[in-house]
Design a protein around this motif. Structure first.
Motif, PDB file in Angstrom:
ATOM      1  N   GLN A 196       0.847  -1.181   0.000  1.00 54.93           N
ATOM      2  CA  GLN A 196       0.000   0.000   0.000  1.00 54.93           C
ATOM      3  C   GLN A 196       0.884   1.232   0.000  1.00 54.93           C
ATOM      4  OE1 GLN A 196      -2.066  -0.698   3.833  1.00 54.93           O
ATOM      5  NE2 GLN A 196      -1.222   1.255   4.498  1.00 54.93           N
ATOM      6  N   ALA A 197       0.319   2.343  -0.456  1.00 53.67           N
ATOM      7  CA  ALA A 197       1.079   3.596  -0.544  1.00 53.67           C
ATOM      8  C   ALA A 197       0.398   4.660   0.298  1.00 53.67           C
ATOM      9  CB  ALA A 197       1.195   4.049  -1.994  1.00 53.67           C
ATOM     10  N   GLY A 198       0.680   4.653   1.588  1.00 55.94           N
ATOM     11  CA  GLY A 198       0.144   5.689   2.466  1.00 55.94           C
ATOM     12  C   GLY A 198      -1.247   5.404   2.976  1.00 55.94           C
ATOM     13  N   ARG A 199      -2.102   4.865   2.123  1.00 57.42           N
ATOM     14  CA  ARG A 199      -3.478   4.537   2.507  1.00 57.42           C
ATOM     15  C   ARG A 199      -3.752   3.084   2.131  1.00 57.42           C
ATOM     16  NH1 ARG A 199      -7.273   9.111   2.303  1.00 57.42           N
ATOM     17  NH2 ARG A 199      -6.102  11.073   2.282  1.00 57.42           N
ATOM     18  N   GLU A 200      -4.640   2.442   2.891  1.00 55.20           N
ATOM     19  CA  GLU A 200      -4.945   1.048   2.607  1.00 55.20           C
ATOM     20  C   GLU A 200      -5.549   0.872   1.214  1.00 55.20           C
ATOM     21  OE1 GLU A 200      -7.437  -2.739   4.532  1.00 55.20           O
ATOM     22  OE2 GLU A 200      -7.602  -0.722   5.405  1.00 55.20           O
ATOM     23  N   ASN A 201      -6.317   1.852   0.760  1.00 56.98           N
ATOM     24  CA  ASN A 201      -6.993   1.740  -0.531  1.00 56.98           C
ATOM     25  C   ASN A 201      -6.207   2.385  -1.674  1.00 56.98           C
ATOM     26  OD1 ASN A 201      -7.388   4.364   0.352  1.00 56.98           O
ATOM     27  ND2 ASN A 201      -9.465   4.524  -0.463  1.00 56.98           N
ATOM     28  N   VAL A 202      -4.930   2.690  -1.444  1.00 57.38           N
ATOM     29  CA  VAL A 202      -4.018   3.145  -2.496  1.00 57.38           C
ATOM     30  C   VAL A 202      -2.902   2.111  -2.558  1.00 57.38           C
ATOM     31  CG1 VAL A 202      -2.505   4.998  -3.307  1.00 57.38           C
ATOM     32  CG2 VAL A 202      -4.580   5.560  -2.017  1.00 57.38           C
TER      33      VAL A 202
END
Length: 381
Positions: A219-225
């Motif tokens: 993930q990139a900073g957020r779970e949904n990113v």
């Protein structure tokens, strides 16, 4: 709606002297099986579809095969270009393909590609450079990749109250943290990657952001990113990676739940380290069809060592040594050596690595200004 997220297929890639098309077809077949079994509605392909801008005939046929299998199941495909792709080649026939549920955005032309499917807004952002975005928005303040993406998303008129999904191919970081790079990304990325870094906060309006560009799933900073990562291991640095494909379920409220489904390749990629006699002992030789990197710790070079190893492991890719001699040669660390080079040299090397061409004077000026602000480059004298 159920979505599968893929990235960095790199169709046509090789591993040393070995052609990977057979391995790539195998893993794509496994992905099709997952799509059918889990009743997936759409597959998101987040760039670097091909390994090079002019793909070989085998790579083109393999993509055609994969898309036809998905279309035959009624699974829609939303695909963008990455920095390894030729946007013109990937974009060819895109308007025709939409009739079969294959949506391709390979070239940014001043507007964020948007299609609404089953009540969900899909936005496709192919790989872009800040200079491209400035061309379309000359009045906007665009000094970095982050600002370029901000402008693109602001101009798209995205409704934050709707269910939105974005597919993008960029270098995204969250809360100041850099993504974990696999061996497929050069050390140059680690040195100057901050100049093309994009903040994950840009993607707040999206229920899910499907990223490509980094080969390690994360993930990139957020779970949904998320970066899906590459479906196969393409370098020594990926030997310990666990490859997977994210399955995203969007509920009626537009909330995304994410399940990582493991991908098992036809041949694994492994790294063996030790003395030749030890590595080839009966109890240690296993899974002989795998791709193998070998690091020998024998103090003296051995005659025909690679030939001997390939007698046991026919898909051995590369051999090197790590012993007292090689360790002595490594005393000057590669990153210390990099510090002796100028910021401009590092940026130039990074640009050639990513884009396959020299950086322009205009783009170098922008990078220099960003470097000064970030404190990694002194003011020009």
């Amino acid at each position: 709606m159920k979505l599968l997220h893929l990235g960095d297929l790199h169709l046509g890639r090789s591993l040393g002297d070995f052609d990977l098309l057979g391995d790539q077809r195998y893993i794509l077949d496994k992905i099709v099986e997952i799509a059918e079994k889990r009743q997936v509605d759409a597959v998101l392909i987040a760039g670097d579809v091909y390994d090079r801008p002019v793909p070989g005939e085998g790579a083109v046929r393999l993509l055609d095969y994969f898309l036809n299998r998905l279309a035959g199941l009624g699974v829609r495909v939303l695909m963008i270009s990455g920095n390894h792709d030729s946007d013109e080649r990937l974009n060819f026939g895109s308007s025709f393909f939409e009739a079969r549920g294959i949506y391709i955005a390979a070239k940014y032309q001043g507007e964020l590609y948007h299609r609404q499917i089953d009540g969900i807004n899909f936005y496709l952002l192919p790989f872009v450079k800040a200079s491209q975005v400035r061309h379309f928005f000359p009045e906007a303040e665009i000094e970095s990749y982050d600002q370029a993406v901000k402008v693109i998303l602001q101009q798209a008129g995205i409704d934050p109250g709707a269910c939105n999904v974005l597919v993008a191919h960029q270098f995204v970081a969250g809360s100041g943290l850099m993504p974990e790079l696999a061996g497929s990304e050069s050390a140059a990325v680690q040195q100057v990657g901050l100049v093309e870094q994009i903040g994950a906060d840009n993607f707040a309006p999206f229920a899910y952001t499907a990223l490509g560009h980094i080969h390690r799933p994360q993930q990139a900073g957020r779970e949904n990113v998320r970066y899906a990562g590459s479906p196969l291991k393409y370098s020594l640095g990926e030997c310990s990676d666990a490859k997977s494909v994210p399955l995203i379920a969007l509920d009626e409220s537009g909330r995304a739940s994410i399940e990582l489904l493991p991908l098992k390749p036809r041949r694994d990629l492994r790294h063996l380290t030790g003395r030749l006699e030890q590595l080839l002992s009966r109890e240690n030789v296993q899974d002989t069809d795998d791709y193998i990197y070998v690091t020998l710790t024998d103090e003296e070079p051995l005659d025909n060592a690679m030939g001997i190893i390939q007698g046991y492991y026919p898909h051995a890719v590369k051999l090197d040594y790590r012993n007292s001699r090689t360790l002595a040669m490594e005393k000057e660390d590669v990153f210390q050596a990099a510090e002796l080079r100028s910021f401009d040299d590092l940026v130039g090397d990074f640009y050639r690595l990513v884009y396959g061409q020299d950086i322009s004077e205009e783009e170098m000026a922008v990078m220099q200004e960003i470097g000064v602000k970030a404190g990694v480059r002194d003011e020009a004298r």
